[in-house]
Design an enzyme around this catalytic site. Structure first.
Site: not given
Ligand SMILES: [Mg+2]
Length: 407
Positions: A13, A107-108
């Site tokens: 993350d 983003d993860e």
């Molecule tokens: Mg994040």
């Protein structure tokens, strides 16, 4: 390792993703509180940089309130195209580790590293390598990584030590590690459920784990059983492979149309080399080969062939592609020649790489040598003997990095 770790699942993350990208791209923003969001006071904060967070500012907070709490913050409007670019860098870096990468957002992502410890080491070094690879691929951005034996625990672990954290929770420590965490960390428990659990006297995940499941079901319905399982770290969900990893292709639009068999084969050879290189780089094996030709009248023709054994060998890809030429009725001229590998699977899951003898070994050594040159000097630097003639007329390595999902 595998006796204690039935699966190795990592969750990566990025830290304050949008804000970190803005600080990366504009050095004058580094070290300063940054709020990514609309300049208007009516919107909400999308991401606050870590410098802004001590002021009590966070994602989803109304911009008006955030600016009252942190008047010195720089407000930066979001640039989603740029964030998508960095997201692609992140996902590509993760794809280097496993064919099973499941993005959850820009983003993860989850990465299933089961069976990879012989390559990447134990869970902690796997996590450290993921972090280093992400940092390198994104030009210095940090991610927090959690590693455990289930998706749920890996995700809770990645949020445990942000930013730039690495938290490893071995399977036999899961229950003890989860126990003191607040119930807000129960996946899927929204504010209403959290309030309900709090009313029932539950403050921590350990409280839920110790509860009578019948009591949870009575209060929350069937989802109560699910929370009870999660609170004990029981989560059998698989990491779903990303759609983009199903096929991988390399094709070139030629500067002039070609129709001679030798020229078409030469183009197939280059395309097969490119595909093979990407398969090996991503530790993937192909179960089939597809040839794509585009006529000078822009008609697209394809023929494909399943392989008797999965491969990542350029030689096998080329041999199959060249043999497929006989299956086309059209004789050209063609303006585009491409090779696609489909039915991809992770090399880590296959048993076919341990035959290091005979012709297979020779072609693997050649592949490895060509890969090393391509890494050092770029893909265009490598030509096999058969490619070294008739180079004029090629527009360079167009689309070499093209990863499609048409398979
Ligand atoms: Mg994040």
């Amino acid at each position: 390792v595998s006796a204690v770790w039935p699966r190795i699942i990592a969750h990566a993350d990025m830290d304050a993703f949008y804000a970190s990208i803005e600080q990366h791209d504009a050095p004058e923003l580094r070290g300063r509180p940054v709020l990514v969001g609309p300049r208007s006071l009516r919107g909400v904060v999308l991401t606050a940089s870590y410098e802004a967070r001590p002021f009590g500012v966070g994602s989803a907070m109304p911009m008006a309130r955030a600016r009252r709490l942190c008047p010195q913050a720089v407000v930066v409007p979001p640039r989603f195209e740029r964030y998508k670019q960095v997201s692609a860098q992140l996902m590509r870096a993760l794809a280097d580790f496993s064919a099973r990468v499941e993005p959850l957002s820009l983003d993860e992502a989850f990465v299933d590293m089961s069976g990879s410890s012989h390559i990447f080491g134990d869970a902690r070094s796997i996590g450290a390598r993921l972090k280093a690879a992400i940092r390198e691929a994104t030009g210095g951005l940090t991610a927090s990584v959690g590693v455990s034996a289930s998706k749920y625990v890996a995700k809770v672990a990645s949020s445990f030590a942000k930013p730039d954290g690495l938290t490893v929770v071995p399977p036999d420590e899961v229950r003890a590690w989860l126990a003191p965490q607040p119930i807000s960390r129960l996946w899927g428990a929204g504010p209403k459920t959290q309030a309900r659990l709090a009313e029932m006297g539950f403050a921590t995940i350990g409280d839920v784990a110790g509860a009578d499941p019948a009591r949870l079901t009575a209060a929350l319905g069937r989802i109560g059983v699910r929370f009870h399982a999660l609170s004990r770290g029981e989560d059998v969900r698989e990491v779903a492979a990303s759609r983009t990893a199903k096929s991988l292709s390399c094709e070139r639009t030629l500067e002039r149309d070609i129709d001679s068999r030798e020229e078409i084969e030469r183009q197939l050879r280059k395309a097969a080399d490119g595909v093979g290189r990407r398969l090996r780089k991503n530790r993937l094996l192909a179960g089939g080969v597809r040839v794509k030709l585009k006529t000078s009248a822009f008609r697209v023709l394809t023929r494909q062939q399943s392989l008797p054994a999965e491969t990542q060998s350029s030689e096998v890809l080329y041999g199959t592609a060249a043999a497929l030429l006989a299956a086309f009725d059209e004789r050209g001229p063609f303006r585009l020649v491409g090779v696609c590998a489909y039915d991809l699977c992770s090399a880590a899951e296959s048993t076919q790489l341990d035959l290091d003898v005979g012709d297979g070994a020779r072609s693997r050594r050649l592949d490895a040598a060509l890969d090393a040159v391509a890494r050092r000097f770029g893909p265009g630097a490598v030509q096999r003997g058969s490619d070294a003639i008739g180079q004029s007329g090629i527009v360079g390595d167009v689309n070499l990095d093209f990863l499609n999902d048409d398979g």
